[in-house]
Design an enzyme around this catalytic site. Structure first.
Site: not given
Length: 291
Positions: A144-145, A148, A221
């Site tokens: 997930h990070e 980003h 997100e």
């Protein structure tokens, strides 16, 4: 280079939009007859609107380390740290970005990514997250990070913040000038009505701007969750990680990093929340599989 071009294009777009709005409503002529120079105000608004956001972005890694106490892993001191670094390296390769700095900080479950450039980012996880999740779930959070980072979300959010800041600064002063002359009848210079109106407008417009920035943050997100699912070959690891987070009390991050964490607020202030509810994120991940 792409981000420099995007920054220049964004600034030009703001100038064009504000100029068109003034012309459409005839405000440019009205303000000119009163001796109000909106050209310099446009430049001033752009500088004020973007300067703080850009400086914060450029200093984001330093600020993140300082405010969280995150310690970068230079040389892994344990098998767990070695696994963390190797996993980030694998995910970074899959996401098409350079290896970021990897850090650990003391605290309740959370993680974040930050940095001005996608090829020199920082990814940090808390000790609470490492202790509360199994490795597949931690890998999903890391995915997930890294998503980003790959999406350039830190830069894009900075541009969004700069744009809304510019509008807040510019419009509050336009309204202040109009009210000062129309209501308080100030004929020369600026009277107290101008300053009072500007302060009130900056508060009101700032609140509305926060809603816009928060909405964008929530959308990114969802995209980062989907990115993690792609990196790990399916949505289930991220779903499991989110479910785990839903049963934990996520650690608070400093104000400057709240939008960068894996979990954030909601509830009564959902319009201002940087993160969607956990249930909505899980539903978005499971939706493609359900069809």
């Amino acid at each position: 280079m792409k981000r420099i071009v995007l920054l220049i294009a964004t600034n030009l777009a703001v100038v064009v939009v504000l100029s068109v709005v003034l012309k459409l409503f005839g405000l440019d002529r009205a303000l000119a007859t009163q001796g109000f120079q909106y050209g310099p105000l446009l430049v001033y608004s752009l500088v004020v609107g973007f300067a703080g956001a850009i400086i914060s972005l450029l200093m984001s890694k330093t600020i993140a380390k300082w405010t969280t106490g995150a310690q970068t892993i230079e040389t892994p001191r344990s098998e767990a740290e070695a696994w963390l670094v190797q996993t980030v390296q694998k995910l970074a390769t899959g996401a098409g970005v350079a290896m970021p700095e990897v850090a650990i900080y003391e605290g309740a479950p959370n993680a974040f990514a930050t940095g001005a450039f996608r090829n020199s980012a920082l990814v940090a996880v808390s000790t609470g997250l490492l202790q509360s999740m199994n490795r597949e779930e931690v890998e999903a959070v890391l995915g997930h990070e890294l998503s980003h980072v790959a999406n350039g979300d830190m830069v894009t959010l900075t541009l969004i913040q700069g744009v809304v800041n510019t509008f807040v600064v510019f419009l509050s002063r336009i309204v202040g000038s109009i009210v000062d002359r129309a209501v308080f009848r100030s004929e020369r210079g600026t009277g107290p009505g101008y300053f009072i109106t500007v302060i009130v407008c900056q508060i009101v417009f700032g609140i509305l701007a926060s809603v816009i920035v928060a909405w964008f943050s929530r959308q990114r997100e969802f995209r980062a969750d989907a990115g993690s699912a792609r990196l790990l070959g399916g949505p289930q690891p991220m779903v499991n990680a989110l479910r785990r987070l839903g049963g934990l009390e996520a650690g608070a991050l400093p104000q400057s990093l709240q939008a960068s964490g894996i979990a954030g607020g909601g509830g009564l202030m959902e319009l201002f929340a940087s993160h969607p509810p956990i249930e909505a994120r899980i539903a978005a991940l499971e939706a493609p599989a359900a069809r």
